[in-house]
Motif scaffolding. Structure first.
Motif, PDB file in Angstrom:
ATOM      1  N   PRO A 118       0.779  -1.245   0.000  1.00 49.30           N
ATOM      2  CA  PRO A 118       0.000   0.000   0.000  1.00 49.30           C
ATOM      3  C   PRO A 118       0.804   1.286   0.000  1.00 49.30           C
ATOM      4  O   PRO A 118       0.294   2.319  -0.415  1.00 49.30           O
ATOM      5  CB  PRO A 118      -0.834  -0.112   1.280  1.00 49.30           C
ATOM      6  CG  PRO A 118      -0.041  -1.011   2.180  1.00 49.30           C
ATOM      7  CD  PRO A 118       0.666  -1.971   1.274  1.00 49.30           C
ATOM      8  N   THR A 119       2.057   1.284   0.487  1.00 44.35           N
ATOM      9  CA  THR A 119       2.784   2.541   0.641  1.00 44.35           C
ATOM     10  C   THR A 119       4.182   2.463   0.046  1.00 44.35           C
ATOM     11  O   THR A 119       4.779   1.388  -0.066  1.00 44.35           O
ATOM     12  CB  THR A 119       2.919   2.945   2.126  1.00 44.35           C
ATOM     13  OG1 THR A 119       3.768   2.000   2.806  1.00 44.35           O
ATOM     14  CG2 THR A 119       1.552   2.983   2.808  1.00 44.35           C
ATOM     15  N   ARG A 120       4.695   3.642  -0.298  1.00 45.04           N
ATOM     16  CA  ARG A 120       6.041   3.731  -0.866  1.00 45.04           C
ATOM     17  C   ARG A 120       7.095   3.274   0.130  1.00 45.04           C
ATOM     18  O   ARG A 120       8.062   2.595  -0.239  1.00 45.04           O
ATOM     19  CB  ARG A 120       6.325   5.178  -1.268  1.00 45.04           C
ATOM     20  CG  ARG A 120       5.300   5.813  -2.166  1.00 45.04           C
ATOM     21  CD  ARG A 120       5.492   7.322  -2.236  1.00 45.04           C
ATOM     22  NE  ARG A 120       4.370   7.993  -2.882  1.00 45.04           N
ATOM     23  CZ  ARG A 120       4.250   9.301  -2.953  1.00 45.04           C
ATOM     24  NH1 ARG A 120       5.176  10.082  -2.403  1.00 45.04           N
ATOM     25  NH2 ARG A 120       3.217   9.845  -3.550  1.00 45.04           N
ATOM     26  N   GLU A 121       6.925   3.694   1.392  1.00 44.81           N
ATOM     27  CA  GLU A 121       7.913   3.327   2.403  1.00 44.81           C
ATOM     28  C   GLU A 121       8.006   1.816   2.555  1.00 44.81           C
ATOM     29  O   GLU A 121       9.096   1.245   2.690  1.00 44.81           O
ATOM     30  CB  GLU A 121       7.571   3.984   3.736  1.00 44.81           C
ATOM     31  CG  GLU A 121       7.879   5.473   3.805  1.00 44.81           C
ATOM     32  CD  GLU A 121       6.905   6.330   3.026  1.00 44.81           C
ATOM     33  OE1 GLU A 121       7.272   7.452   2.658  1.00 44.81           O
ATOM     34  OE2 GLU A 121       5.764   5.878   2.777  1.00 44.81           O
TER      35      GLU A 121
ATOM     36  N   CYS B 263       3.456  -0.254  -5.660  1.00 46.08           N
ATOM     37  CA  CYS B 263       2.195   0.298  -5.178  1.00 46.08           C
ATOM     38  C   CYS B 263       1.201   0.242  -6.337  1.00 46.08           C
ATOM     39  O   CYS B 263       1.578   0.404  -7.502  1.00 46.08           O
ATOM     40  CB  CYS B 263       2.379   1.733  -4.693  1.00 46.08           C
ATOM     41  SG  CYS B 263       3.414   1.867  -3.219  1.00 46.08           S
TER      42      CYS B 263
ATOM     43  N   HIS C 258      -4.871  -2.931   4.769  1.00 45.94           N
ATOM     44  CA  HIS C 258      -4.547  -1.508   4.643  1.00 45.94           C
ATOM     45  C   HIS C 258      -4.857  -1.024   3.233  1.00 45.94           C
ATOM     46  O   HIS C 258      -5.336   0.108   3.040  1.00 45.94           O
ATOM     47  CB  HIS C 258      -3.081  -1.279   4.979  1.00 45.94           C
ATOM     48  CG  HIS C 258      -2.705   0.156   5.158  1.00 45.94           C
ATOM     49  ND1 HIS C 258      -3.584   1.109   5.610  1.00 45.94           N
ATOM     50  CD2 HIS C 258      -1.530   0.822   4.928  1.00 45.94           C
ATOM     51  CE1 HIS C 258      -2.987   2.283   5.662  1.00 45.94           C
ATOM     52  NE2 HIS C 258      -1.749   2.136   5.244  1.00 45.94           N
TER      53      HIS C 258
ATOM     54  N   LEU D  76      -7.427   2.032   2.212  1.00 50.43           N
ATOM     55  CA  LEU D  76      -7.032   3.155   1.364  1.00 50.43           C
ATOM     56  C   LEU D  76      -7.801   3.214   0.050  1.00 50.43           C
ATOM     57  O   LEU D  76      -7.578   4.109  -0.768  1.00 50.43           O
ATOM     58  CB  LEU D  76      -5.529   3.090   1.077  1.00 50.43           C
ATOM     59  CG  LEU D  76      -4.602   3.258   2.280  1.00 50.43           C
ATOM     60  CD1 LEU D  76      -3.154   3.018   1.881  1.00 50.43           C
ATOM     61  CD2 LEU D  76      -4.752   4.644   2.887  1.00 50.43           C
TER      62      LEU D  76
ATOM     63  N   HIS E 233       4.221  12.561   6.362  1.00 46.05           N
ATOM     64  CA  HIS E 233       2.797  12.619   6.050  1.00 46.05           C
ATOM     65  C   HIS E 233       2.618  12.793   4.554  1.00 46.05           C
ATOM     66  O   HIS E 233       3.586  12.955   3.798  1.00 46.05           O
ATOM     67  CB  HIS E 233       2.112  13.755   6.810  1.00 46.05           C
ATOM     68  CG  HIS E 233       2.764  15.089   6.645  1.00 46.05           C
ATOM     69  ND1 HIS E 233       2.673  15.838   5.498  1.00 46.05           N
ATOM     70  CD2 HIS E 233       3.553  15.802   7.500  1.00 46.05           C
ATOM     71  CE1 HIS E 233       3.348  16.969   5.643  1.00 46.05           C
ATOM     72  NE2 HIS E 233       3.907  16.967   6.846  1.00 46.05           N
ATOM     73  N   GLY E 234       1.390  12.762   4.101  1.00 47.92           N
ATOM     74  CA  GLY E 234       1.109  12.739   2.678  1.00 47.92           C
ATOM     75  C   GLY E 234       1.382  14.024   1.934  1.00 47.92           C
ATOM     76  O   GLY E 234       1.389  14.021   0.699  1.00 47.92           O
TER      77      GLY E 234
ATOM     78  N   GLN F 248       8.120  12.620  -2.295  1.00 47.84           N
ATOM     79  CA  GLN F 248       8.805  11.368  -1.989  1.00 47.84           C
ATOM     80  C   GLN F 248      10.244  11.615  -1.554  1.00 47.84           C
ATOM     81  O   GLN F 248      10.747  10.955  -0.647  1.00 47.84           O
ATOM     82  CB  GLN F 248       8.784  10.431  -3.191  1.00 47.84           C
ATOM     83  CG  GLN F 248       9.392   9.055  -2.915  1.00 47.84           C
ATOM     84  CD  GLN F 248       8.729   8.355  -1.750  1.00 47.84           C
ATOM     85  OE1 GLN F 248       7.516   8.384  -1.623  1.00 47.84           O
ATOM     86  NE2 GLN F 248       9.514   7.726  -0.887  1.00 47.84           N
TER      87      GLN F 248
ATOM     88  N   ARG G  19      10.153  12.662   2.029  1.00 40.39           N
ATOM     89  CA  ARG G  19       9.831  11.523   2.900  1.00 40.39           C
ATOM     90  C   ARG G  19      11.052  10.627   3.091  1.00 40.39           C
ATOM     91  O   ARG G  19      11.345  10.165   4.197  1.00 40.39           O
ATOM     92  CB  ARG G  19       8.661  10.738   2.307  1.00 40.39           C
ATOM     93  CG  ARG G  19       7.340  11.464   2.466  1.00 40.39           C
ATOM     94  CD  ARG G  19       6.276  11.010   1.481  1.00 40.39           C
ATOM     95  NE  ARG G  19       5.770   9.673   1.739  1.00 40.39           N
ATOM     96  CZ  ARG G  19       4.644   9.200   1.217  1.00 40.39           C
ATOM     97  NH1 ARG G  19       3.905   9.974   0.426  1.00 40.39           N
ATOM     98  NH2 ARG G  19       4.245   7.981   1.474  1.00 40.39           N
TER      99      ARG G  19
ATOM    100  N   ILE H 217       0.176   7.338   8.016  1.00 38.24           N
ATOM    101  CA  ILE H 217       0.978   6.831   6.914  1.00 38.24           C
ATOM    102  C   ILE H 217       2.128   5.970   7.434  1.00 38.24           C
ATOM    103  O   ILE H 217       2.627   5.084   6.755  1.00 38.24           O
ATOM    104  CB  ILE H 217       1.521   7.999   6.056  1.00 38.24           C
ATOM    105  CG1 ILE H 217       2.049   7.516   4.718  1.00 38.24           C
ATOM    106  CG2 ILE H 217       2.619   8.758   6.789  1.00 38.24           C
ATOM    107  CD1 ILE H 217       2.444   8.636   3.779  1.00 38.24           C
TER     108      ILE H 217
END
Length: 508
Positions: free
Chosen positions: A85-88, A134, A162, A166, A276-277, A281, A284, A304
């Protein structure tokens, strides 16, 4: 061979020896339960809470089976797909996979938004074995013909619940529809809500289901406290707790709240970064790197960071704002007490939140210790032991992380003005150079490059302009000028540019 070891579960020695070198010798319950089936090619549905070891539970069979199938990688046609679900989380999975894939001569690639598409397109064109993606960016590449999923041998959905939260499930269904029906599929999730069950029934064939633990079970070595505070004591209590030794993650409900609190903590001398969003990138990534390498010991984040953020030795999780629902509480709290370590979870509660927090903890299956306190209460030293340390005040520098223009600089730790460029970098004086007509301390970008005012400036972007992304100019000389050294991290990315802040500044 003993099933208490990875080799005993069927993991090749080439991989188990790498895990052993990293001190990973005993499989976690979710790994021990799922590996025999996933290595045998079965579809697997695995449920385990955050921190239970799901990553290696799917990485090991994915890589093992790809190596055993001995098919050659082809341009634009990856052989395995891991959807997250997330880049991280994508980045962290790829980092964990890198040494294992290298040992088997397999190539990997991450695919997500917020960064340029061309490196991903070139990587897909060259041919890769495993794509960690993603959903949104992957579907973009599919639509534009940069990747085909018709050669996928094994697909993994991680943090499926998750992705449902989303709103990614329609996109996930379209991605799965593009993979071969007979290919192996592994799905891992902390909970099995209705949306996840739809995916299971439609795409998994006769899956083996493993429940490593209850979706609500708290980690046994995690202690939970609720601190009942007056509104005017909320920030002083947070400042005291985050000034203690060790890494701390502080959760807020909103992006604005995370930005504001990180700024307040920095102003009080607690090095903190935000996540946070609203951040680009690059921002982050820089902020997470600063948290991981210890430049900033506090991470202030929205939800996030509640899933998939793996940073070792997080001693304390603080819910500065209680989450809306109990699942978020459990996922947030799971950032500490990982891999058998101990951890403390603190929820700050004001008078108007008493009923909400009581309902939240009951639904989460938590029985916390509740104490009415202020910033002088001795319990704070027990929850976050050690000497409180404060750096020199950290000063917000000029806006600009998203490339839409810089902003007016602010004074650095030496009391002298800096400038910021369109990528969130702040420049100060190095040697005898000047910035904005005033002297400043030497300065470097969060990504590691120094400003023009130090030694390696790379452009002519000026404060308050929208020209390029060059660092502050008008400086000369090398890094060791007057004032302390500054490391700058971006704190937001609005179109007018957002603030950057410095860590480790010299004295005013």
């Amino acid at each position: 061979m003993s099933v208490d070891t990875f080799a005993g579960l069927g993991v090749p020695m080439a991989l188990s020896s790498i895990l052993e070198a990293d001190g990973i010798t005993t499989p976690t319950p979710i790994q021990a339960a799922t590996l025999p089936d996933s290595l045998a090619g079965r579809d697997v549905l695995g449920r385990g809470r955050t921190g239970s070891g799901k990553t290696y539970a799917f990485l090991l069979p994915v890589l093992t089976r790809l190596a055993a199938s001995n098919r050659r990688r082809q341009p634009k046609r990856p052989r395995a797909l891991i959807v997250v679900p997330t880049r991280e989380l994508a980045t962290q999975i790829d980092t964990a996979m890198a040494p294992l894939a290298k040992a088997l001569n397999l190539k990997t690639l991450t695919v997500f938004g917020g960064v340029g598409a061309n490196p991903q397109i070139n990587g897909l064109r060259a041919g890769v074995d495993v794509v960690v993606a993603c959903p949104g960016r992957l579907e973009d590449h599919m639509r534009q013909g940069h990747v085909s999923l018709d050669a996928i041998e094994i697909t993994v959905l991680d943090e499926a619940d998750h992705m449902a939260d989303l709103g990614f499930l329609p996109c996930v269904r379209r991605i799965l529809d593009a993979t071969p029906r007979a290919s192996q599929r592994l799905l891992f999730s902390a909970t099995l809500d209705a949306g996840v069950n739809v995916i299971v029934k439609r795409y998994l064939t006769d899956p083996v289901t493993h429940h490593a633990d209850s979706a609500q079970s708290p980690i046994s070595k995690m202690t939970h406290h609720v601190l009942h505070v007056q509104q005017d004591q909320r920030l002083p209590v947070l400042q005291d707790l985050t000034a203690a030794p060790g890494r701390t993650v502080v959760f807020t409900r909103t992006k604005h709240g995370a930005k504001k609190l990180a700024k307040q903590l920095n102003a009080s001398g607690v090095p903190a970064v935000e996540l946070h969003g609203n951040l680009s990138q690059n921002a982050r990534t820089r902020n997470m790197d600063a948290f991981k390498d210890g430049s900033a010991r506090t991470l202030v984040a929205t939800d996030i960071a509640a899933r998939g953020i793996h940073v070792d030795d997080i001693n304390l999780v603080i819910h500065a704002d209680p989450p809306v629902e109990h699942k978020a509480y459990l996922h947030r709290s799971g950032r500490t007490a990982r891999a058998g370590a101990e951890g403390t979870v603190i929820t700050l509660m004001t008078d108007d939140q008493v009923r909400d927090v009581r309902d939240l903890t009951r639904k989460a299956g938590i029985n916390p210790t509740t104490t009415r306190i202020d910033a002088r209460h001795p319990l704070l030293k027990q929850l976050a032991p050690g000497e409180r340390t404060f750096s020199e005040p950290l000063v917000v520098a000029a806006p600009g992380d998203n490339g839409n223009g810089g902003g007016r600089g602010h004074r650095n730790g030496a009391g002298r003005r800096t400038r910021a460029d369109a990528t969130g970098r702040a420049g100060g004086r190095g040697g005898s150079g000047r910035s904005g007509g005033q002297r400043g301390g030497s300065s470097s970008a969060g990504a590691g490059s120094s400003s023009r005012n130090g030694s390696n400036g790379n452009g002519s972007g000026r404060s308050g302009s929208k020209r390029g992304s060059g660092a502050a100019r008008n400086g000369r000389g090398g890094d060791g000028g007057r004032g302390g050294s500054a490391k700058v991290y971006s704190t937001s990315s609005g179109s007018g540019g957002a603030a950057a802040f410095s860590a480790g500044l010299g004295r005013r």
